[in-house]
Design a protein around this motif. Structure first.
Motif, PDB file in Angstrom:
ATOM      1  N   MET A   1      85.624  38.057  48.743  1.00 10.88           N
ATOM      2  CA  MET A   1      86.622  37.153  48.690  1.00 10.88           C
ATOM      3  C   MET A   1      88.046  37.258  48.404  1.00 10.88           C
ATOM      4  O   MET A   1      88.674  37.672  49.081  1.00 10.88           O
ATOM      5  CB  MET A   1      86.415  35.748  49.176  1.00 10.88           C
ATOM      6  CG  MET A   1      85.002  35.458  49.349  1.00 10.88           C
ATOM      7  SD  MET A   1      86.015  35.695  51.641  1.00 10.88           S
ATOM      8  CE  MET A   1      86.972  34.937  52.192  1.00 10.88           C
ATOM      9  N   GLU A   2      87.983  37.974  47.548  1.00 14.96           N
ATOM     10  CA  GLU A   2      89.422  38.928  46.901  1.00 14.96           C
ATOM     11  C   GLU A   2      89.182  40.017  47.970  1.00 14.96           C
ATOM     12  O   GLU A   2      91.074  40.394  47.733  1.00 14.96           O
ATOM     13  CB  GLU A   2      88.764  39.164  45.683  1.00 14.96           C
ATOM     14  CG  GLU A   2      88.546  37.817  44.402  1.00 14.96           C
ATOM     15  CD  GLU A   2      87.890  38.606  42.590  1.00 14.96           C
ATOM     16  OE1 GLU A   2      88.625  38.077  41.924  1.00 14.96           O
ATOM     17  OE2 GLU A   2      87.194  39.213  43.259  1.00 14.96           O
TER      18      GLU A   2
ATOM     19  N   ILE B   1      89.135  40.476  50.305  1.00 14.16           N
ATOM     20  CA  ILE B   1      89.542  40.038  51.995  1.00 14.16           C
ATOM     21  C   ILE B   1      90.939  39.026  51.918  1.00 14.16           C
ATOM     22  O   ILE B   1      92.492  39.127  52.624  1.00 14.16           O
ATOM     23  CB  ILE B   1      88.430  38.757  52.905  1.00 14.16           C
ATOM     24  CG1 ILE B   1      87.481  39.471  52.954  1.00 14.16           C
ATOM     25  CG2 ILE B   1      89.351  38.597  53.627  1.00 14.16           C
ATOM     26  CD1 ILE B   1      87.147  40.987  53.673  1.00 14.16           C
ATOM     27  N   ASN B   2      91.265  38.921  50.456  1.00 13.46           N
ATOM     28  CA  ASN B   2      92.756  38.548  50.275  1.00 13.46           C
ATOM     29  C   ASN B   2      93.113  39.328  49.914  1.00 13.46           C
ATOM     30  O   ASN B   2      94.176  38.962  50.624  1.00 13.46           O
ATOM     31  CB  ASN B   2      92.430  37.315  49.047  1.00 13.46           C
ATOM     32  CG  ASN B   2      92.273  36.059  49.469  1.00 13.46           C
ATOM     33  OD1 ASN B   2      92.188  35.670  50.666  1.00 13.46           O
ATOM     34  ND2 ASN B   2      91.232  35.365  48.780  1.00 13.46           N
TER      35      ASN B   2
ATOM     36  N   CYS C   1      95.055  40.923  53.621  1.00 14.43           N
ATOM     37  CA  CYS C   1      95.331  39.523  54.196  1.00 14.43           C
ATOM     38  C   CYS C   1      96.534  39.844  53.259  1.00 14.43           C
ATOM     39  O   CYS C   1      97.963  39.311  54.040  1.00 14.43           O
ATOM     40  CB  CYS C   1      94.683  38.561  54.491  1.00 14.43           C
ATOM     41  SG  CYS C   1      93.657  38.348  55.013  1.00 14.43           S
ATOM     42  N   ASP C   2      96.578  39.647  52.366  1.00 17.55           N
ATOM     43  CA  ASP C   2      98.193  39.919  51.221  1.00 17.55           C
ATOM     44  C   ASP C   2      98.803  40.974  51.809  1.00 17.55           C
ATOM     45  O   ASP C   2      99.967  40.919  52.412  1.00 17.55           O
ATOM     46  CB  ASP C   2      97.705  39.461  49.983  1.00 17.55           C
ATOM     47  CG  ASP C   2      97.793  38.894  49.373  1.00 17.55           C
ATOM     48  OD1 ASP C   2      97.751  37.745  49.663  1.00 17.55           O
ATOM     49  OD2 ASP C   2      96.894  38.745  48.294  1.00 17.55           O
TER      50      ASP C   2
ATOM     51  N   LEU D   1      86.166  38.499  58.352  1.00 14.51           N
ATOM     52  CA  LEU D   1      86.148  38.064  57.431  1.00 14.51           C
ATOM     53  C   LEU D   1      88.403  38.496  57.193  1.00 14.51           C
ATOM     54  O   LEU D   1      88.957  37.092  57.037  1.00 14.51           O
ATOM     55  CB  LEU D   1      86.283  38.297  56.306  1.00 14.51           C
ATOM     56  CG  LEU D   1      84.269  38.072  56.272  1.00 14.51           C
ATOM     57  CD1 LEU D   1      83.528  38.610  54.777  1.00 14.51           C
ATOM     58  CD2 LEU D   1      84.109  36.958  56.187  1.00 14.51           C
ATOM     59  N   VAL D   2      88.763  39.049  57.655  1.00 11.79           N
ATOM     60  CA  VAL D   2      90.615  39.791  57.640  1.00 11.79           C
ATOM     61  C   VAL D   2      90.702  38.432  58.480  1.00 11.79           C
ATOM     62  O   VAL D   2      92.244  37.796  58.304  1.00 11.79           O
ATOM     63  CB  VAL D   2      90.459  40.905  57.416  1.00 11.79           C
ATOM     64  CG1 VAL D   2      92.566  41.142  57.986  1.00 11.79           C
ATOM     65  CG2 VAL D   2      90.525  41.343  56.064  1.00 11.79           C
TER      66      VAL D   2
ATOM     67  N   ALA E   1      89.368  35.978  60.191  1.00  8.83           N
ATOM     68  CA  ALA E   1      89.327  34.463  59.740  1.00  8.83           C
ATOM     69  C   ALA E   1      90.318  33.569  58.727  1.00  8.83           C
ATOM     70  O   ALA E   1      90.967  32.584  58.914  1.00  8.83           O
ATOM     71  CB  ALA E   1      87.933  34.136  59.189  1.00  8.83           C
ATOM     72  N   GLU E   2      90.144  34.970  58.196  1.00  8.97           N
ATOM     73  CA  GLU E   2      91.392  34.390  56.465  1.00  8.97           C
ATOM     74  C   GLU E   2      92.889  34.358  57.024  1.00  8.97           C
ATOM     75  O   GLU E   2      93.388  33.063  56.766  1.00  8.97           O
ATOM     76  CB  GLU E   2      91.165  35.068  55.694  1.00  8.97           C
ATOM     77  CG  GLU E   2      92.394  35.686  55.065  1.00  8.97           C
ATOM     78  CD  GLU E   2      92.089  33.706  53.900  1.00  8.97           C
ATOM     79  OE1 GLU E   2      91.313  32.994  53.823  1.00  8.97           O
ATOM     80  OE2 GLU E   2      93.331  33.873  52.974  1.00  8.97           O
TER      81      GLU E   2
ATOM     82  N   ARG F   1      93.469  31.136  58.938  1.00  6.21           N
ATOM     83  CA  ARG F   1      93.088  30.310  58.226  1.00  6.21           C
ATOM     84  C   ARG F   1      94.644  29.985  57.233  1.00  6.21           C
ATOM     85  O   ARG F   1      95.977  28.776  57.386  1.00  6.21           O
ATOM     86  CB  ARG F   1      92.428  29.788  56.719  1.00  6.21           C
ATOM     87  CG  ARG F   1      92.363  29.059  55.851  1.00  6.21           C
ATOM     88  CD  ARG F   1      90.794  28.641  55.014  1.00  6.21           C
ATOM     89  NE  ARG F   1      91.672  30.449  53.470  1.00  6.21           N
ATOM     90  CZ  ARG F   1      93.046  29.678  52.768  1.00  6.21           C
ATOM     91  NH1 ARG F   1      93.021  28.454  52.776  1.00  6.21           N
ATOM     92  NH2 ARG F   1      93.319  30.456  52.073  1.00  6.21           N
ATOM     93  N   ARG F   2      95.040  30.742  56.976  1.00  5.52           N
ATOM     94  CA  ARG F   2      96.933  31.589  56.799  1.00  5.52           C
ATOM     95  C   ARG F   2      97.570  30.237  58.197  1.00  5.52           C
ATOM     96  O   ARG F   2      98.579  30.070  57.221  1.00  5.52           O
ATOM     97  CB  ARG F   2      96.828  32.437  56.285  1.00  5.52           C
ATOM     98  CG  ARG F   2      95.929  33.088  54.542  1.00  5.52           C
ATOM     99  CD  ARG F   2      96.723  34.187  54.693  1.00  5.52           C
ATOM    100  NE  ARG F   2      95.530  34.742  53.385  1.00  5.52           N
ATOM    101  CZ  ARG F   2      96.551  35.507  52.759  1.00  5.52           C
ATOM    102  NH1 ARG F   2      97.267  36.321  52.358  1.00  5.52           N
ATOM    103  NH2 ARG F   2      94.973  35.950  51.346  1.00  5.52           N
TER     104      ARG F   2
END
Ligand SMILES: O=P(O)(O)OC[C@H]1O[C@](O)(CO)[C@@H](O)[C@@H]1O
Length: 620
Positions: free
Chosen positions: A299-300, A302-303, A306-307, A402-403, A405-406, A409-410
């Protein structure tokens, strides 16, 4: 086994031209005689493991380094032939296909025939299975004619890279004895060369006269250590993949709507992804070694991606290219632990279907969290070294999933206000692996083939053919033979004084050196790569002309040309950016247009193969 192996094939115009290319030899291999110089005795690459390796290899441990040098005086060919009684040698492809493999066989053939025309070279058809079943083909100039400087391993083919069980080792030994071989040459990567070491030890113990020799051939580039600078095929594969990635980059920036997730073949280590990132400048690259070092969770990661997507969206960019190595999945701590459990269940003969129900509670929870396609791929049967089949695990699709999905979410939480995230996934593996080899790989493989013959002729057993000084021209290459045991070590359970060795001695794949200058270059430029679309277009492999003789970037990075390239380009981009502010005056626009005259030069730089002369250009 494929019935078409080794048959003459119809070549295209380019292939015919490539078949005429004569690889270069360093001076020490140009005559029929070579000066053999014995160097220091060797120990293990990891001194703490020396005793264990010595115990496991009592016959072959501690042998000396051997250098092949130009003779002090030249003897005539007839004299040389008298000095060289005829020999018989067998050769097989054991490891995975890698561009340049055929040239090792060509090099062996030419060196043998130059020493004595009565020498016999036998190729094992179908790799290890051909070796066990004594299935051979005599290698002649005719047989070789349509395979010189060509891709693939289809002259002889290959099967499983394993000569390890008692039955396999005995079958190999009886083949070598029955065929009265003086030498057995095994072409492959870390696994094949570890098996070659074991075979050499067993042959020595049983007084089998056959000398076993390994050749470093693997696209992964992970058979790398103080003796081996790179492997055959790595250069070609990185060049082809870099071209594919840069094509994808240009496609991405043209339409501005997709994120491309590209996974590259290359085994557990990230050498291919690293080299390709340096050559093509994608927006992001995540190396397995970095993730393992900083223990980044899934998840790190993926974050982080996403960042990056958000930062680009803030600049109005909705496209991008992310490159990952196939080994990334194993470097993520929780995935590694899950994959270890799956491996142990395989070792205990639990079937693919039963594995999910036998996982520990935490591993089962993680397994359940993963999308069904990844679950299916994770439980697939293992590689010959008991590890997971990395090429079959679609990590790029897992990340894209996963990206997405994230990002949703964002968006829902109001943190991301940009356009919808869209991805396209690619896995580049055999696309590059089957390529025509570059001049570098053609030369390197051919030279290694010649060195193998010197090793057999010197009567050395359990050695690898090596060449160093590869970043210089061929006439400065240094040829040697290194004991395989010198490259072996044993994994230790923990770091520090309490470390307990586990497993048997083998040649381990080397990870990326995160302290190397080349890695510092990549990290220093990471934020510019992320935001500036600083794509580089190396183009296809050049076989002729000024671009033909480039070396892998990581070998030549010390030359500073590469750093120069990047700095010049960044400087240029900054200048154009400062001049072209919205609402700028007519004079400023004029100045900008005249400075744009150098755009063509910049484009030339961006597509110039590294280490060729760069055009000089000026800013107005
Ligand atoms: O196509 P295959 O035979 O499954 O081989 C794939 C594997 O071989 C290698 O190229 C060499 O080890 C790996 O990088 C890769 O995972």
């Amino acid at each position: 086994m494929n019935a078409d192996l080794g048959s003459p094939r119809e070549l295209t115009g380019l292939q015919r031209r490539r078949a005429l290319y004569q690889p270069e030899l360093p001076p020490c291999l140009q005559g029929t005689r070579v000066r053999v110089e014995f160097g220091e005795s060797t120990t293990s690459i990891d001194p703490k493991c020396a005793d264990i390796v010595a115990q496991a290899f009592p016959q072959t441990f501690g042998q000396k380094l051997v250098h092949f040098l130009e003779p002090n005086s030249m003897a005539s060919d007839t004299q040389a032939i008298k000095e060289h009684p005829p020999i018989r040698v067998g050769v097989l492809f054991s490891g995975r296909q890698s561009p340049g493999g055929h040239n090792v066989i060509w090099g062996i053939h030419d060196a043998m025939k130059a020493r004595n025309p009565h020498n016999v070279l036998l190729g094992f058809v179908g790799g290890t299975e051909g070796l066990f079943a004594k299935k051979t083909m005599e290698i002649t100039n005719d047989v070789l004619s349509s395979y010189k400087n060509q891709g693939g391993f289809d002259l002889l083919g290959r099967t499983v890279d394993q000569i390890r069980t008692k039955e396999q080792v005995n079958a190999a030994m009886s083949t070598c004895c029955d065929l009265s071989l003086d030498g057995l040459i095994i072409i492959g990567g870390v696994t094949s060369n570890s098996d070659a070491a074991q075979l050499a030890e067993t042959f020595a113990k049983h007084n089998c006269k056959t000398k076993v020799i390994g050749v470093p051939v693997t696209l992964s580039g992970d058979l790398k250590n103080q003796f081996v600078e790179t492997t055959v095929g790595f250069d070609t594969v990185c060049k082809v993949n870099s071209q594919l990635i840069s094509n994808v980059c240009l496609d991405a920036v043209s339409a501005g709507k997709y994120y491309y997730f590209v996974r590259l073949m290359g085994g557990k280590a990230s050498h291919v992804a690293f080299e390709c990132a340096l050559q093509s400048h994608p927006n992001m690259v995540i190396l397995g070694e970095e993730v393992a070092l900083s223990k980044l969770t899934l998840m790190e990661i993926i974050n982080k991606i996403c960042d990056g997507v958000e930062a680009r969206a803030a600049q109005g960019k909705y496209h991008g290219v992310l490159v990952i190595p196939e080994g990334l999945i194993e470097s993520i701590p929780e995935m590694y632990a899950l994959m270890q459990e799956i491996n142990n269940l395989h070792i205990n003969n639990v079937t693919e279907d039963e594995i999910p129900s036998q996982l520990s509670p935490w591993a089962a929870a993680l397994f359940k969290f993963l999308p069904p396609f990844i679950r299916r791929e994770l439980v697939l049967h293992q590689e010959s070294d008991n590890s997971a089949q990395l090429s079959q695990i679609d990590t790029e699709q897992l990340l894209a999933h996963l990206v997405e999905a994230e990002m949703k979410r964002r968006t829902k939480e109001g943190n991301y206000k940009g356009r919808k995230f869209s991805s396209v996934c690619h896995f580049f593996g055999s696309q590059a692996r089957g390529s025509l080899p570059s001049n570098f790989d053609s030369n390197y493989a051919y030279v290694l083939g010649h060195i193998c013959v010197q090793i057999v002729a010197t009567g050395l057993n359990g050695y690898m053919a090596t060449v160093t000084n590869l970043k210089d021209s061929t006439n400065k290459w240094r040829c040697a033979a290194v004991p395989l045991t010198a490259m072996m070590s044993v994994r230790r359970h923990l770091r520090g004084p309490g470390a307990v060795p586990i497993g048997r001695p083998v040649i381990h794949p080397s990870p990326i050196d995160l302290k190397a200058e080349s890695y510092a270059v990549l990290r220093e430029k990471a934020s510019s790569f992320l935001l500036d679309d600083f794509y580089r277009t190396p183009g296809g492999i050049q076989f002729e002309g000024p671009g033909a003789n480039t070396k892998p970037i990581t070998l030549t990075i010390e030359d500073q040309d590469y750093l120069g390239d990047i700095e010049i380009l960044q400087d240029y981009l900054n200048k154009v950016r400062t001049i072209l502010k919205p609402g700028c005056s007519r004079e400023i626009l004029k100045a900008a247009i005249s400075s744009m005259a150098s755009v063509n030069d910049v484009l030339k730089v961006m597509s110039a193969p590294l280490n060729t002369e760069l055009p000089l250009y000026h800013f107005n």
